[in-house]
Every structure is written in C-alpha cells, then in structure tokens.
Write an enzyme that holds these catalytic residues in place. Structure first.
Site, PDB file in Angstrom:
ATOM      1  N   GLU A  56       0.787  -1.220   0.000  1.00 38.41           N
ATOM      2  CA  GLU A  56       0.000   0.000   0.000  1.00 38.41           C
ATOM      3  C   GLU A  56       0.829   1.285   0.000  1.00 38.41           C
ATOM      4  O   GLU A  56       0.439   2.275  -0.615  1.00 38.41           O
ATOM      5  CB  GLU A  56      -0.943   0.021   1.224  1.00 38.41           C
ATOM      6  CG  GLU A  56      -2.006  -1.057   1.224  1.00 38.41           C
ATOM      7  CD  GLU A  56      -3.074  -0.844   0.160  1.00 38.41           C
ATOM      8  OE1 GLU A  56      -3.133   0.246  -0.430  1.00 38.41           O
ATOM      9  OE2 GLU A  56      -3.847  -1.792  -0.091  1.00 38.41           O
ATOM     10  N   SER A  61     -65.140 -11.014  12.177  1.00 39.53           N
ATOM     11  CA  SER A  61     -65.921 -10.694  13.379  1.00 39.53           C
ATOM     12  C   SER A  61     -65.096 -10.059  14.488  1.00 39.53           C
ATOM     13  O   SER A  61     -65.671  -9.529  15.449  1.00 39.53           O
ATOM     14  CB  SER A  61     -66.601 -11.964  13.904  1.00 39.53           C
ATOM     15  OG  SER A  61     -67.580 -12.417  12.990  1.00 39.53           O
TER      16      SER A  61
END
Length: 685
Positions: free
Chosen positions: A97, A368
């Site tokens: 890197e 119901s």
C-alpha cells in the site's frame, strides 16, 4: 471515396490518442500542482481535523438492556493496539500500500510522479497515488466520490493527520479502520473472521493474504474468489520480497503454504428480527436519524420490547403452527395498553425465508374481530344496550334508500332462530345481530369509532362493515383494543424509548401522550361483554382452560383469515393466521389463532397476579332474566344473570308482575356473586 475515409480514420486516431494524453497529463498535472504547492502545507496547521467517522456498531436493546440486534451496515470491528498486530501484517500492508510511508509527510510526491508516468504510458489509470495516510483520511472524514474537491480535502486531511499523530499512531489507526470484507473492519476482526486467531498471531502467508484484500474486498475474498485471492497474496509476498521485508526462502515457503481459511460463520438468528427492522424504519423515517449514523454511529437504541415475552410469543406461534401446512403464515403483536409499549412482535413464520412483516399488512379482513368496534359505537350512542334483542335468522337488509339489498349469513349457516341479546350475539359471533346493529346505529358512526380507536385503514360506511369486510392490520387491531383495555385511554404504540450516541448523549427520548377517547364506562361495558367469548357457547370457549386470569377478546374468521384479538389489563395481543396470497383456510387452520393467543398471554404474564378489569363510575350492574331481558325478580322463569350497563340504559321494568321483589338480586351482592362466578371459570371449577 474509400481512400478519403481511410485518411480521415488515420487523422482521427492520433487525435484521439492525443486527446487522451492531454486529459491524462492535465489530470496528473493538476493533482501534482495541488500537492506540490509546498507553501499550501503551511495553512494546514491553522485548521482542526473534524471528528473521525470510524464506524461503530449500533445496538438495539430491549427494555431491560438485553441485545436484540446489531445494526452495523455489516460492521464488525475490534480495536487493538499496534503492538497487538502481527509485524508481518504491518510489513505486508506497507509493502503493497505505501512503501515510503515513513518518508513522506502524508502525500508521497515521488509516488505521485511515478503513478502519473505509468498512467500516461498505459493511457489508463494503472497506478494508485494515495498514501496510506490519505486512505485513512478518506475513510475517516470523506466520501469515496471521484472529485477534485474530495482529492484536495484528502491531501489536506492527510497532512493534518501527519502533524497530529506519529507514524505508528497513524498506522495503528489505519489497521483498525480498513475494510477486509464480509463485515470485518480492522486487522483484529479480519484475523478472527478468516483464520480464527488474533491479529498478533498471523503468519507471513496469512498476513499477505489479509493485506491483499482491502484493494478489492469482494474480488479478493478467499471465500468468494479463492483463486484471485491466492494470486493477490502472491503479489503481496513479492512486494514484501522486493522491499526486503522477507527473504527469498520465506517468500517461497509462504507461497506454497495452504492456508486453512475459516468458513464464514452462519448468520446468527437475531432476536425479534421483524421488530428490529421496524425499529430501524421508525428511527430513520419518523424520528429522523440519518441512515449512515444509524448503521455506523455506535448508537444505542433502547426499545419497549421484552425479550422474554418475545421468546414466549415465538414459542406460542411455533406450537400453534406445528403440524400445519408449511405455507401457513402468522402475525402476532402484543402491546402494553397502559403505555402503548410494544412488548412482542412476530411478523411471520420464518424471517430468514421471508422478511415481510405481516403485523403491518393492511390486506386482511378482520372478520368478526371488528364487531366490538361496532358494538362500542352502538353502546355509546345508546341505540343498543346489552339487553337489546334481534332475531337470529336469515334476513334481507335494505340500504341506500332501499335501492340496495344486503344478505348476510352466519358462519356455517347456523342461526338461533329466536331473539337473542347482545351478550349472546358477541359470544356466538352472530352476524345477523351485527348487521341489525349497524343498520340502527349507522355505518358512519362505526367508521368514526374506528378512527377514535386508531384505525387508519380505508373503511366504507356500508352495512358489511359490521362483519369486518375492510382490511386492517394486526397492528391497528391491537392498538384499537388497547383502548378498551386501558379504560378508554389511547396511547399510540411505541417501539423506541430512547436513542443515545456513542458518547451517551441523548438524541431522542419518547414522551407518550395519552388521550381519553372513550368514556371509561363504555370501555368497561364493552370489555365485560367480550369476556363472554370464553364462556360456554362462546367462540373461544375451547381455550378458556388455558387462561387463569380475566380476559376479554374476540375471534374473527373469513374464508382466508383467522384472528383473535384480546387483552388483559396488562397486555393486548392480536394474532392473525392465513396465507400470503389469500388462499382459503381450512376449518382446523381457522382454529389456530385463539390457542396461540391463550398460550402466549398466560406465558407472557407468568408471575403477574390476575387482575380484574376495574369498574369505573357510570356503570350499573343488574340481574337480568334471560328469558325476557328484564330485571330479574321472584317468580321469573329463568335463572338470573348479572349484566353491566351504562348508567341510564339499564332496564327499569321487572319480569315479575307489579309488586314483585325486583330488587332482591341487585346491589353489592349481585356484583359479588358475579365475581365469584368469574373466579370459578378462571380456576376451572
């Protein structure tokens, strides 16, 4: 013509190459000018670094602080010191890197020039020019957009980092920040994820593989692309060899080593996954928490859920569905009616296979189970009382100025073929009685009552509304019934009580607002009537033996849905059973909702003493002769039963001839015997 075309093509190609070169040179020249402006570095010392954006796990916890879920955007991070990271990983990272990490001041001008030269030769972006410090700055403070302003800020922050921290401190920050794939951020989490060991123990070969992943976490994952991962590892090893970090022999040995990469752990079964999704949605869409902060900010979201109740809800659902069709679905939501706190939520049969939360599905008819809302409206208007009688038989109803006809029927075509009262109609779920009631009270009044109780789904003011023909969600039904349970007071359901940031600062705190939307007496009478659903002849009588406390509720059944919505003074629960695509349910499937409700309610309230529903002012209890629905007295033919009325609606006439002892069953004695009768039912004697 043909020659002219060829000449034009020859002229075009050099122009294209020159244009590409000019653009590349211009890009790199501008970047070089920005970074080479040494004088500009002087102004870096006059600004401060912003707060770092290191991603931290956001935790969702229950009411007692027990972890329900981690919302991390997939983040798994464990911060360690540089001394606790293998030196081989440090060297591998620097080699691949940023080889000049210890020589530059945040921006590597030599590396920048080298990258520019390679890029110009290849006419494409072959080399990266960002240093390790620049990468850290980007991850901590910036987005990953490809703009000049971002590149300039990146260089600025990198220089400030170099001024603020030592090289080793920057390296430590970087190795704890960088992403290694599969949710692992930082060397420690990556080492444990891939090799099941701490970062301190990584070998050369393991370090080289890990160091190669950040360039493309998905493409170089040893799980997803093992061949590419190995090729990348060899490239890192060669870079380590070229920088002198390892010898030729170490390079050869590491390249030949077969690494034992740990299999990815199976995703753990989250506690209350449907609820956790709901909490995230509420936090972002209603409270206004930024989604990135939610996923990466290390927040603590304290919720209303009770993990023990949740586990009992899941157990009750599992037992209730056992042995049935595997496609049969369910939903359960439980709310504390006293404060609106959501205590348990099950959104479906299996979260892993289907994340749709049916608790909020507004596609199912309540049947119901909607009737108590109708009857509360009728009782409130005093157009119907518990002793109002209608004949239970096939009936035609005319509405819309007699221009339309409605022909309801009872379940399975069963009728009493005689006049019945409201309590019997609720217990047996008589549809003819319900439609007679809505024709008397008016459908508009029923819609108004539903709105007061918190139902927001579309409802039409038509006679069929009495039978629950318009879809609502289990969430709405539980919320509405909570008003009955809480003596007419409505508190909107709450899932989140507080949100804290990673420093403990309160970002949000709930302040429940309670509103009296019904008269307490009306709530009590409605509740008292719904208790009869568990009596002999009631639609939930078969589960009465599972309940050892006062409970009110209502069943609901349509061709494709089965419901039970009920409550105690401490807990309201709605249960739905059905198929996602509206497939018809069988008779046995229709009977699964009530047992789930009963088992969960009793288990959830284990250790909580039974409490009766408190009777407020404005309620009158009176003994009624069931044969006549008049006040019971000596000489009446039937066995007297106690009934509760809104004050002023109780009968004033006795079933006995004038002068009979109509008051002998009234007063405190009547109430006491009623409680004793209920107690006998609760204990099963």
């Amino acid at each position: 013509m043909e020659n002219n075309a060829e000449k034009a093509k020859e002229r075009a190609e050099p122009a294209t190459r020159w244009e590409k070169l000019r653009r590349r040179i211009g890009w790199m020249t501008l970047l070089a000018m920005l970074t080479l402006a040494g004088g500009a570095v002087l102004f870096f010392r006059f600004g401060d670094l912003p707060a770092g954006a290191t991603m931290q796990t956001t935790q969702i916890v229950d009411a007692n602080g027990q972890l329900l879920a981690s919302l991390q955007g997939g983040v798994n991070r464990q911060i360690v010191k540089l001394s606790d990271i293998s030196p081989w990983l440090v060297k591998a990272t620097l080699a691949v890197e940023d080889r000049r990490f210890y020589e530059h001041a945040g921006v590597d001008l030599r590396g920048l020039a080298r990258a520019a030269w390679v890029d110009m030769r290849h006419m494409s972006k072959q080399q990266g020019a960002s240093t390790l410090t620049q990468q850290l700055a980007r991850n901590l403070y910036l987005s990953h957009e490809r703009t000049w302003s971002r590149k300039l800020k990146e260089a600025w922050y990198a220089a400030k980092l170099e001024q603020t921290y030592t090289k080793n401190e920057i390296l430590e920050l970087y190795l704890n920040q960088i992403y290694y794939g599969h949710g692992a951020y930082g060397a420690e989490a990556a080492a444990k994820l891939y090799f099941n060991k701490p970062a301190k123990e990584l070998s050369i070969a393991e370090s080289a593989m890990l160091a190669g992943i950040p360039k493309g976490p998905r493409y170089y994952s040893p799980h997803l692309h093992p061949a590419d991962s190995r090729a990348r590892q060899r490239k890192v090893l060669q870079a380590m060899r070229n920088t002198g970090y390892i010898t030729r022999e170490q390079t050869t040995k590491a390249s030949a080593t077969t690494l034992q990469v740990r299999p990815l752990p199976e995703e753990e079964e989250r506690a209350a996954p449907y609820f956790a999704d709901y909490v995230k949605k509420i936090a972002i869409e209603q409270i206004g928490i930024d989604e990135r902060l939610m996923n990466e900010g290390g927040l603590t979201i304290r919720t209303t859920l009770d993990l023990q109740m949740q586990q009992k809800a899941e157990a009750a659902v599992k037992k209730g569905l056992n042995g049935g069709n595997l496609e049969l679905q369910t939903a359960l939501i439980a709310i504390d009616p006293r404060n609106g706190y959501i205590k348990a939520m099950v959104g479906g049969r299996n979260y892993r296979s289907n994340q749709f939360n049916r608790v909020f599905a507004r596609t199912r008819q309540p049947g119901s189970s909607f009737k108590p809302i109708l009857y509360a409206s009728a009782l409130e208007q005093r157009t119907v009382t518990p002793v109002t009688r209608f004949r239970s038989e096939p009936t035609l109803f005319y509405f819309d100025h007699d221009r339309q006809i409605y022909r309801p029927s009872n379940y399975n075509g069963r009728y009493f073929n005689e006049e019945i009262g409201l309590r019997q109609a609720i217990a047996a779920s008589d549809n003819i009685y319900a439609v007679n009631t809505i024709m008397r009270v008016g459908p508009e009044a029923v819609v108004s009552m539903a709105r007061k109780l918190g139902i927001t789904s579309p409802l039409k003011a038509v006679p069929s509304l009495a039978l629950g023909t318009f879809p609502v969600s289990p969430f709405e039904m539980a919320s509405a019934f909570s008003v009955f349970a809480n003596e007419g007071r409505r508190t909107s359901p709450i899932a989140i009580t507080s949100i804290q940031d990673h420093d403990g600062k309160i970002l949000y705190e709930s302040h429940p607002l309670e509103e009296q939307v019904l008269d307490p007496a009306l709530s009590y009478v409605t509740t008292n009537l719904m208790e009869s659903v568990f009596d002999r002849g009631g639609t939930a009588h078969r589960v009465a033996n599972l309940l050892k406390r006062p409970v009110a509720g209502k069943t609901g059944t349509t061709n494709s849905d089965a419901w039970f919505v009920g409550y105690t003074p401490e807990l309201t629960t709605a249960v739905w059973i059905g198929y996602d695509r509206g497939r018809a349910i069988t008779s046995s499937e229709a009977h699964r909702a009530a047992p789930i409700f009963a088992r969960f309610t009793e288990a959830a309230l284990e250790g909580t003493p039974p409490h009766v529903f408190p009777m407020p002012e404005g309620v009158v209890n009176a003994y009624i002769d069931p044969a006549t629905n008049l006040l019971a007295a000596s000489g009446c033919s039937g066995q007297a039963v106690m009934e509760s009325f809104l004050a002023g609606t109780e009968p004033t006439e006795s079933c006995a001839p004038a002068g009979g002892a109509s008051g002998e069953h009234g007063g405190a004695g009547a109430e006491g015997r009623s409680i004793w009768s209920k107690f006998r039912r609760w204990v099963g004697v």
